[in-house]
Design a protein around this motif. Sequence first.
Motif, PDB file in Angstrom:
ATOM      1  N   LEU A   1       0.836  -1.205   0.000  1.00  0.00           N
ATOM      2  CA  LEU A   1       0.000   0.000   0.000  1.00  0.00           C
ATOM      3  C   LEU A   1       0.870   1.254   0.000  1.00  0.00           C
ATOM      4  O   LEU A   1       0.621   2.201  -0.739  1.00  0.00           O
ATOM      5  CB  LEU A   1      -0.874   0.042   1.256  1.00  0.00           C
TER       6      LEU A   1
ATOM      7  N   SER B   1       2.513   1.826  -3.317  1.00  0.00           N
ATOM      8  CA  SER B   1       1.596   2.066  -4.435  1.00  0.00           C
ATOM      9  C   SER B   1       1.312   3.543  -4.648  1.00  0.00           C
ATOM     10  O   SER B   1       0.763   3.926  -5.671  1.00  0.00           O
ATOM     11  CB  SER B   1       0.255   1.371  -4.190  1.00  0.00           C
TER      12      SER B   1
ATOM     13  N   PRO C   1       2.172   7.211  -5.571  1.00  0.00           N
ATOM     14  CA  PRO C   1       3.256   7.958  -6.201  1.00  0.00           C
ATOM     15  C   PRO C   1       3.693   9.060  -5.233  1.00  0.00           C
ATOM     16  O   PRO C   1       2.870   9.845  -4.796  1.00  0.00           O
ATOM     17  CB  PRO C   1       2.609   8.566  -7.445  1.00  0.00           C
TER      18      PRO C   1
ATOM     19  N   ASP D   1      10.677   2.548  -9.876  1.00  0.00           N
ATOM     20  CA  ASP D   1       9.355   2.782 -10.453  1.00  0.00           C
ATOM     21  C   ASP D   1       8.319   2.513  -9.369  1.00  0.00           C
ATOM     22  O   ASP D   1       8.619   1.923  -8.336  1.00  0.00           O
ATOM     23  CB  ASP D   1       9.125   1.868 -11.665  1.00  0.00           C
ATOM     24  N   LEU D   2       7.116   2.987  -9.647  1.00  0.00           N
ATOM     25  CA  LEU D   2       6.000   2.752  -8.755  1.00  0.00           C
ATOM     26  C   LEU D   2       5.782   1.256  -8.631  1.00  0.00           C
ATOM     27  O   LEU D   2       5.810   0.531  -9.620  1.00  0.00           O
ATOM     28  CB  LEU D   2       4.783   3.417  -9.391  1.00  0.00           C
ATOM     29  N   GLN D   3       5.577   0.761  -7.403  1.00  0.00           N
ATOM     30  CA  GLN D   3       5.340  -0.658  -7.210  1.00  0.00           C
ATOM     31  C   GLN D   3       3.848  -0.890  -7.017  1.00  0.00           C
ATOM     32  O   GLN D   3       3.283  -0.453  -6.030  1.00  0.00           O
ATOM     33  CB  GLN D   3       6.087  -1.150  -5.964  1.00  0.00           C
ATOM     34  N   ALA D   4       3.228  -1.557  -7.976  1.00  0.00           N
ATOM     35  CA  ALA D   4       1.810  -1.867  -7.828  1.00  0.00           C
ATOM     36  C   ALA D   4       1.674  -3.244  -7.178  1.00  0.00           C
ATOM     37  O   ALA D   4       2.523  -4.100  -7.369  1.00  0.00           O
ATOM     38  CB  ALA D   4       1.141  -1.860  -9.194  1.00  0.00           C
ATOM     39  N   ILE D   5       0.617  -3.431  -6.387  1.00  0.00           N
ATOM     40  CA  ILE D   5       0.317  -4.768  -5.888  1.00  0.00           C
ATOM     41  C   ILE D   5      -0.394  -5.498  -7.020  1.00  0.00           C
ATOM     42  O   ILE D   5      -1.405  -5.005  -7.518  1.00  0.00           O
ATOM     43  CB  ILE D   5      -0.599  -4.711  -4.643  1.00  0.00           C
ATOM     44  N   PRO D   6       0.123  -6.638  -7.458  1.00  0.00           N
ATOM     45  CA  PRO D   6      -0.545  -7.312  -8.578  1.00  0.00           C
ATOM     46  C   PRO D   6      -1.934  -7.818  -8.164  1.00  0.00           C
ATOM     47  O   PRO D   6      -2.211  -7.967  -6.974  1.00  0.00           O
ATOM     48  CB  PRO D   6       0.399  -8.483  -8.901  1.00  0.00           C
TER      49      PRO D   6
ATOM     50  N   VAL E   1      -5.896   2.324  -4.084  1.00  0.00           N
ATOM     51  CA  VAL E   1      -4.506   2.686  -4.399  1.00  0.00           C
ATOM     52  C   VAL E   1      -3.709   1.550  -5.025  1.00  0.00           C
ATOM     53  O   VAL E   1      -2.900   1.784  -5.917  1.00  0.00           O
ATOM     54  CB  VAL E   1      -3.689   3.223  -3.206  1.00  0.00           C
ATOM     55  N   SER E   2      -3.922   0.316  -4.579  1.00  0.00           N
ATOM     56  CA  SER E   2      -3.104  -0.773  -5.121  1.00  0.00           C
ATOM     57  C   SER E   2      -3.420  -0.971  -6.604  1.00  0.00           C
ATOM     58  O   SER E   2      -2.545  -1.292  -7.403  1.00  0.00           O
ATOM     59  CB  SER E   2      -3.331  -2.062  -4.332  1.00  0.00           C
TER      60      SER E   2
ATOM     61  N   ALA F   1      -2.151   2.153  -8.833  1.00  0.00           N
ATOM     62  CA  ALA F   1      -0.747   2.076  -9.227  1.00  0.00           C
ATOM     63  C   ALA F   1      -0.588   1.247 -10.502  1.00  0.00           C
ATOM     64  O   ALA F   1       0.218   1.580 -11.373  1.00  0.00           O
ATOM     65  CB  ALA F   1       0.087   1.492  -8.092  1.00  0.00           C
ATOM     66  N   GLN F   2      -1.383   0.181 -10.635  1.00  0.00           N
ATOM     67  CA  GLN F   2      -1.317  -0.634 -11.860  1.00  0.00           C
ATOM     68  C   GLN F   2      -1.715   0.198 -13.085  1.00  0.00           C
ATOM     69  O   GLN F   2      -1.065   0.131 -14.129  1.00  0.00           O
ATOM     70  CB  GLN F   2      -2.272  -1.830 -11.774  1.00  0.00           C
TER      71      GLN F   2
ATOM     72  N   ARG G   1       0.920   2.821 -14.036  1.00  0.00           N
ATOM     73  CA  ARG G   1       2.037   2.212 -14.766  1.00  0.00           C
ATOM     74  C   ARG G   1       1.634   1.895 -16.201  1.00  0.00           C
ATOM     75  O   ARG G   1       2.418   2.064 -17.135  1.00  0.00           O
ATOM     76  CB  ARG G   1       2.500   0.940 -14.047  1.00  0.00           C
TER      77      ARG G   1
ATOM     78  N   GLY H   1       0.585  13.898  -6.452  1.00  0.00           N
ATOM     79  CA  GLY H   1       1.564  12.815  -6.561  1.00  0.00           C
ATOM     80  C   GLY H   1       1.358  12.021  -7.851  1.00  0.00           C
ATOM     81  O   GLY H   1       2.309  11.666  -8.549  1.00  0.00           O
ATOM     82  N   VAL H   2       0.102  11.768  -8.171  1.00  0.00           N
ATOM     83  CA  VAL H   2      -0.254  11.017  -9.368  1.00  0.00           C
ATOM     84  C   VAL H   2       0.132  11.805 -10.629  1.00  0.00           C
ATOM     85  O   VAL H   2       0.693  11.262 -11.578  1.00  0.00           O
ATOM     86  CB  VAL H   2      -1.770  10.699  -9.333  1.00  0.00           C
TER      87      VAL H   2
ATOM     88  N   TYR I   1       3.774  11.636 -11.284  1.00  0.00           N
ATOM     89  CA  TYR I   1       4.225  10.354 -11.828  1.00  0.00           C
ATOM     90  C   TYR I   1       3.949  10.251 -13.332  1.00  0.00           C
ATOM     91  O   TYR I   1       4.761   9.731 -14.085  1.00  0.00           O
ATOM     92  CB  TYR I   1       3.551   9.197 -11.090  1.00  0.00           C
TER      93      TYR I   1
END
Lengths: 332, 284
Positions: A252, A255, A257, A267-272, B191-192, B195-196, B199, B220-221, B224
Amino acid sequence: MSDVLEISDLSVTLDQGAARPILDGVSLTVAAGDFVALVGESGSGKSVTSRAALGLWPGQATVSGSVRSCGVEMVGASASDLDRVRRGQVGMVFQDPRAGINPVRRIGDFLTEGPQLALGWSAERANARALELLEAVSLPDPKRHLRQYPHELSGGMLQRVMIASALMTQPALLLCDEATTALDVTTQAEIVGILTTLCVDLGTAVLFVTHDLDLAAATCDRIAVMYAGQVVESGRAEDLFEDPHHPYTVGLLDSRPPLGGLAPDTDLQAIPGTPLSLAESPAGCRFATRCQARTPQCETRPGLLADGVQRLVRCWHPSGSTPASTPSGARS
Amino acid sequence: MNAVPGPAERAQAVLAQGVHKSYWVGPTEITAVRDVSFTVRPGGALGIVGESGSGKTTLARMVVGIEEPDAGTLTVAGEPMLTRPRGASARVAQAKRAQMVFQDPYLSLDPRRTARQSLEDAVRAHTSGTRADIDARVDELLQHVGLGEREAGARPRRLSGGQRQRVAIARALAVDPAVLVLDEAVSALDVSVQAQILRLLVRVRAETGVALLFVSHDLGVVRYVCDDALVMFRGEIVERGPVGHLLDHPEHPYTRLLRASIPQEGWDPEAIGQARRDFLAGLG
């Protein structure tokens, strides 16, 4: 009795249409005057947990465990116990003030009606208190606002009216369910400032339900992170923020930015994957399918175990014990 | 791909000069956008930052032709965007210049069409290829936004918020537009999942060369996703610049207030509240 809210092993199961309980063994305490945040994504059960403090349950659900609000058991509570808690001891501020306020009544009536009817306050006492609170929430012209209708006020102003209304009876506990989410950030900052000052002055404890981990850390002393109906990590706000132990909390935090930009070469780390739906009911860890640190052990359910000072973590591999296998990113 | 050499406006993906838009609410005229000028270069990414009522959504809607400016010039890939382009070929040509992704894909996708069907509709409207060509393009789009076979065959209500937004982005990319306008397109996502999608947007921009106009209240977004950003307040641009510089060294009092308002270490909501009241009082 110093805890205003004591939730222990609370489980809520919908009678139909869900493969797993929407709350699964949630325990949480809020001490008098404490500020506690309940953080999670949609469907994590954070709202259901906060509503339990008022004895508000989803329709057609089976509830087990215990919820004591100001010493009163809310699971299976009698109508008179529910009334007692809801009328004076626990207040609530919802996300959308326009949905919680009668559009055809004046602000003054909205504020004073409850205490007069339910607690037998005199009109003078209720009016004086309403005026005092509208001043305390920094509304520009409290006397005039008492005579105004909701449509005459902006969303930010109306949310201040809702805060004033929830604090009329000086409750021991205030529940804020995404109370500032719909507001612009500058308004949010102002309202959070008003809310915290006022609750500190009144000695009111706050359970702050939010999806925003930064807001939770900036506002509260303690944070509990929820995922798929369970508390997965809880601890002091600064500990949890600076050194998260559960892979979900780590994810969290990574995730978002960062406002100051990412570190070079990161890079931004997303939770898959996506959050667990109600149709999915894994036997083991609820987060395992999205977790990069999972091992065969994660097919068995982890318990919520002590992991440092005032810290609980529901994970077989909390950060620190197996640093090499936790997802790494901008945070190090 | 749309950077056709020629007049100044042809060199820009979006060119806005002195754009003005107001609405009438009963007898009162409300100015939503006042004298706004900016450019987005082909393949560039411009963030538009502001709070509710700042005019950022009105601006986005004008760029895709849902609204037209009352005054000023607004061109996308060198041509003005019309609310009612005359004739089918003009409509198709306009759609290829700018596409939009909204905040709530649940409202912008046809509830009765599967993800694959929605994409097929969009591809078919813009190409005259064979069935095999269309299938190949749809597969390419699905793969591009990370949707598998199961999601492709699902109707919107069977998809999660993030998956629906992937479909909306794929549908917008189907016509290979010069500009993709995203109006709070990630704001409603957890948020999780957000982020996907962020990207994904960065990758899509790098791979297709589509320019992004990214409207968001989340600094912030924006940092990025975007190269540059402009800050809007009450319909006007109050500050602009490269996004890192804008956020690290905000100069306008409003930008500074906005930056300070975001919950962060050392956050002092009371001081921000006072600063906000002072700022608003200073406007008279």
